[in-house]
Design an enzyme around this catalytic site. Structure first.
Site, PDB file in Angstrom:
ATOM      1  N   SER A   1       0.850  -1.188   0.000  1.00 45.84           N
ATOM      2  CA  SER A   1       0.000   0.000   0.000  1.00 45.84           C
ATOM      3  C   SER A   1       0.882   1.233   0.000  1.00 45.84           C
ATOM      4  O   SER A   1       2.009   1.205   0.524  1.00 45.84           O
ATOM      5  CB  SER A   1      -0.900   0.019   1.235  1.00 45.84           C
ATOM      6  OG  SER A   1      -1.527   1.285   1.400  1.00 45.84           O
TER       7      SER A   1
ATOM      8  N   TYR B   1      -1.366  -0.126  10.133  1.00 51.92           N
ATOM      9  CA  TYR B   1      -1.522  -0.511   8.726  1.00 51.92           C
ATOM     10  C   TYR B   1      -0.284  -0.136   7.908  1.00 51.92           C
ATOM     11  O   TYR B   1       0.248  -0.960   7.156  1.00 51.92           O
ATOM     12  CB  TYR B   1      -2.769   0.160   8.148  1.00 51.92           C
ATOM     13  CG  TYR B   1      -3.075  -0.262   6.739  1.00 51.92           C
ATOM     14  CD1 TYR B   1      -3.624  -1.510   6.467  1.00 51.92           C
ATOM     15  CD2 TYR B   1      -2.832   0.593   5.666  1.00 51.92           C
ATOM     16  CE1 TYR B   1      -3.924  -1.910   5.171  1.00 51.92           C
ATOM     17  CE2 TYR B   1      -3.123   0.215   4.363  1.00 51.92           C
ATOM     18  CZ  TYR B   1      -3.656  -1.031   4.121  1.00 51.92           C
ATOM     19  OH  TYR B   1      -3.929  -1.418   2.829  1.00 51.92           O
TER      20      TYR B   1
END
Length: 252
Positions: free
Chosen positions: A135, A148
């Site tokens: 990501s 995350y």
């Protein structure tokens, strides 16, 4: 050429989002067999039924060693290590239990999936390709993304190391770092559900979140799937250890 004839390909997190879009594209491009992994047995079975190729379902938690010790990956040639979860929260406010939950799903799960795929491709004679879904959060620092973002930064580095270790067996390993993508992962993030309530719809929430990115929108899962197929394909046969950032310019 994006020709996957005779390919046997593992896709984790295959029941929805990027995983489902990638499996759909692989099937449309000639994949012989797809090994589809997900926790959601019902959704995965319904989706897999629509694919025009041989399917094998692998139901369970990718961060559970027992899933991989019992998995039949015979003949594996490619893999898409995609399963993951979303999360939000500042460092000061986050409970350690939540930190570990995210690291387990996103990083431990990626490691175990990658390990199983590399072992199987090597046993099949090597000469395969793997893509890990990271990501842009693993590259760009934003408040509230500690768990995350750290997990996805780990995925990027894991792919780089795997590329070095897999080279002797001609196993290419790359990662992709999407920015905002219209997938169900956002529904688990509290600030997104709050934004949907505030703006009136998911579409409006996506537009609001991408307002400051140069291209001004979120990606569709099929767009990211196309880029994954490129990295898996012979068109990318000289590419390994790279991270393809696909974020509409968000990280600039």
């Amino acid at each position: 050429m994006r020709n996957f004839n005779d390919a046997i390909i593992l896709v984790t997190g295959a029941a929805s989002g990027i995983g489902a879009a990638t499996a759909t594209s692989l099937a449309a491009n000639g994949a012989k067999k797809l090994i589809l992994a997900d926790l959601d047995e019902g959704s995965l079975a319904d989706f897999a039924f629509s694919l025009p190729c041989e399917r094998q379902l692998l139901i369970g938690d990718v961060a559970d060693e027992r899933l991989w010790s019992n998995a039949d990956l015979t003949g594996l040639t490619h893999a898409v290590v995609n399963a993951g979860i979303g999360a939000g929260g500042t460092i000061e406010e986050m409970h350690f239990e939540e930190w570990r939950r995210v690291q387990s799903a996103n990083l431990d799960g990626a490691f175990l999936s990658l390990q199983a795929a590399m072992r199987s491709i090597r046993a099949n004679g090597g000469n395969g390709a793997i893509v890990l879904t990271a990501s842009v959060s693993g590259i760009k620092a934003e408040p509230g993304t500690a768990a995350y973002g750290s997990s996805k930064a780990g995925v990027i580095q894991l792919a780089r190391i795997a590329a070095r270790e897999g080279a002797s067996a001609r196993i290419r390993v790359n990662s992709i770092a999407p920015g905002g993508v219209e997938t169900p992962i956002w529904n688990t993030v509290p600030f997104f559900t709050d934004l949907v309530a505030e703006t009136g719809s998911e579409e409006a929430a996506y537009r609001a979140m991408s307002a400051n990115a140069p291209l001004g929108r979120f990606a569709k899962p099929a767009e990211i799937a196309g880029q994954i197929l490129f990295l898996l394909s012979e068109d990318a046969r000289f590419i390994t250890g790279t991270c393809l950032v696909s974020d509409g310019g968000y990280s600039l």
